[in-house]
Design an enzyme around this catalytic site. Structure first.
Site: not given
Length: 677
Positions: A274-276
């Site tokens: 989910m970092r993107a």
């Protein structure tokens, strides 16, 4: 202090300037990784950015740059009494490639900690960079454990130093900027993901633009202060715009419709985790603030995707980072309402306020001279050489066949160099390293870095009465301290010697051979090795790729490798001997592993077999660890590769045995003395 080159005087490089400025507006974006060829103003732009950063107010005398309004409660120099802050310029701290762990995170005085119970801490570069810029040039050449440490600090906003039960924590929030030349090797995908944005830079092919670059650079070199003065007004305007965008940032609204576009885009491009999504949201918000708007638009999301996603789609070292912009536009259209895409607002993300700078954020178009060769017109078409008898006499020696595509790579067994080395940290062969399992203790040479507690206590215990010990504490002197010796893994130089002669192509084996070498290159990438490539065919051998950390460069050379002609095996081995001789002088601590990929045949010239044997024995005499990948196939096997392995003092494996999941796929050490009977 030398006058830095003005940021506004940089010609072109819109993506680079935009990525840096967005991080200056919102450090929460997570930094930027600048990828590009040498001589493209990467370092110049980063150093110029420091002059645009707003001044910071710090607690007087605090080595950790605490903010007087909200000082760090865990600051090692604290607690801080209320006092007026002192303003100073934001720092730009450079992390050199050869830096030690202690230089990065700081060092504890173990002797005082044991004998006095005092946390005497000497701050490192992470403390110096707090509330400023941490610049890592050639970040791809930095040791992996140092990259892990600085990226963890960047993610948590704090640095932790723990040694033998003594721990220190301090704040470490900074703008992280890394630059790298992909020709010198790649970062692991896990580390790429930790950088918020990435930009690709390349030298302009426009003549007028190149002329202007040279003109400005020469003017700066002749009179740095005068040149900077001519750009002072533009620098001041840009500095004010950064401050205004920072002030506007908390008021920017990120609507649900835009969030849905961000999530749909990340899902469509199959990025991991989910970092993107989070980085895209922060980047789009910063883009809106930079344009002076209080609402994020679909154009902001598109620009954020072009900056935040290309490096997150790279799953192995042979994948070129990039983004399909047609697919991106289609995804944004499908996920967002139409009114988000037809407004009159211009996001104005360009660093000079003049638009997007030609659609920045994407991968630059391929131009003449690009390093990556175009794919073959028909990669699936096999070589046209017959799969039967060799070509007619007089033709085989000079006939050259078109390159064939490599077969699908596979996971290989681990090949390692015997003994205990002292080379660069890696994951292949056993070595004495700074990190790893403790194997013993020695007296420290210089500063103590890894204390062996039990050995230190054992050395100090016999002297307690003579030193007048009266309390519970242990009286420890400098001579009692013991340094822990550790064993880990090192990276090696894996030199591939690949047979590209007609005998390899006669039975359509080159595709399988290339697949095997590609698999070994992947293994070398994962184990942090340097690689080199020597090929031989026709009448001679050539160094297709000098030793480098860039395994994707080796893969590109391999893909375009033609086949045909005789088999000058001796020439290949002698060329490899020359390469290793030079590398031993350049990097004596990095041990080599020679991988010869051949069927063992030797043709051409007088006594080719005997000459190949003498060349092989040169490697054996120098103790070079070697393995021969036997490419011979068919029902009748001559066993020539096995004989070559014995001459080299190494071992031979077949293509099938090379697979880690094969029945014979046991882990083998490549011994210089040959396979045990």
């Amino acid at each position: 202090m030398s006058t830095p080159y003005p940021f506004t005087a940089i010609v072109g490089q819109d993506d680079l300037r935009l990525g840096l400025l967005l991080n200056a507006v919102s450090p929460a974006v997570g930094g930027v990784l600048v990828r590009g060829e040498k001589g493209t103003a990467k370092s110049t732009a980063v150093r110029a950015l420091a002059a645009l950063m707003p001044e910071v107010s710090v607690v007087p005398g605090c080595r950790f740059s605490c903010d007087p309004v909200s000082p760090d409660p865990a600051c090692p120099d604290g607690p801080h009494a209320e006092a007026a802050g002192v303003s100073r310029a934001a720092r730009t701290v450079e992390l050199p490639v050869g830096a030690s762990e202690d230089r990065l995170v700081g060092a504890l005085d173990i002797e005082r900690a044991l004998s006095e119970g005092v946390k005497a801490f000497e701050p490192g570069l992470l403390a110096d960079a707090h509330r400023g810029i941490l610049y890592v040039d050639e970040v791809n050449l930095l040791h992996d454990h140092l990259v892990d440490l600085l990226l963890d600090a960047a993610a948590m906003g704090a640095s932790y130093v723990e040694r033998e039960g003594v721990s220190v924590r301090h704040a470490a929030r900074f703008l992280l900027v890394g630059t790298m030349n992909p020709e010198e090797g790649e970062l692991r995908p896990q580390l790429l993901d930790r950088f918020g944005l990435t930009v690709e830079v390349a030298a302009s092919r426009d003549t007028d633009e190149r002329v202007e670059v040279v003109r400005r650079r020469l003017a700066y070199d002749d009179d740095p202060e005068g040149f900077a003065a001519r750009w002072a007004e533009e620098e001041s305007a840009l500095r004010e715009r950064i401050a205004a965008a920072r002030a506007l940032l908390p008021r920017v609204v990120l609507g649900d419709a835009v969030l849905r576009q961000i999530a749909a885009t990340c899902a469509a491009f199959e990025v991991d985790g989910m970092r993107a999504d989070i980085v895209m949201a922060r980047t789009a918000t910063a883009l809106a603030a930079w344009a002076g708007r209080e609402e994020v638009t679909a154009d902001d999301v598109r620009q954020a995707a072009l900056l935040a996603l290309p490096h997150r789609r790279r799953r192995n070292p042979f994948d070129a980072p990039g983004l399909d912009e047609d697919k991106l536009d289609q995804t944004l259209d499908e996920a967002g309402p139409q009114e988000n895409n037809d407004g009159d607002d211009d996001p104005d993300p360009g660093p000079d306020g003049g638009g997007d700078g030609g659609g920045g954020g994407g991968v630059p178009p391929q131009a003449d001279g690009d390093r990556t060769p175009p794919p073959a017109e028909d990669d699936d078409t096999p070589s046209q050489a017959p799969d039967s008898a060799p070509a007619a006499p007089g033709r085989s020696a000079g006939a050259e066949q078109q390159p064939v595509a490599a077969a699908e790579p596979f996971r290989t067994k681990m090949l390692s160099v015997p003994g205990l080395g002292e080379g660069a940290a890696g994951r292949r062969s056993r070595a004495r390293t700074v990190h790893g399992r403790t194997t013993g203790a020695v007296r420290p040479q210089g500063a103590l870095t890894k204390l062996h507690l039990a050995a230190t206590v054992q050395a100090a215990a016999p002297h307690q009465r003579s030193r007048g010990r009266s309390g519970r504490g242990l009286v420890v002197r400098r001579d009692d301290l013991r340094q822990a010796t550790r064993e880990g893994r090192e990276g090696n130089l894996v030199l591939f010697v690949v047979d590209a002669s007609g005998s390899m192509a006669a039975r359509q084996r080159m595709s399988a051979v290339k697949g095997a070498v590609l698999s070994l290159l992947l293994d070398a990438y994962q184990r942090r090795d340097k690689v080199g490539l020597v090929t031989f065919r026709g009448k001679e051998a050539e160094v297709a790729l000098p030793p480098t950390s860039s395994v994707d460069a080796a893969a590109a050379r391999l893909e375009s490798l033609p086949t045909g002609g005789r088999t000058p095996l001796a020439a290949g081995l002698l060329k490899a001997h020359d390469v290793l001789r030079v590398e031993r002088l350049r990097d004596p601590s990095r041990r080599p592993l020679l991988v010869v990929v051949t069927d063992g045949r030797a043709t051409g010239g007088p006594e080719p077999v005997a000459l190949a044997g003498r060349a092989a024995r040169l490697h054996q005499a120098e103790g070079t660890a070697s393995v021969v990948v036997d490419c011979e196939s068919g029902y009748v096997r001559l066993g020539l590769a096995g004989e070559l392995a014995r001459e080299l003092g190494g071992t031979a494996v077949t293509l099938d045995e090379l697979r880690a999941d094969s029945i014979a796929g046991l882990v083998k050490d490549v011994t210089a003395a040959g396979r045990a009977a």
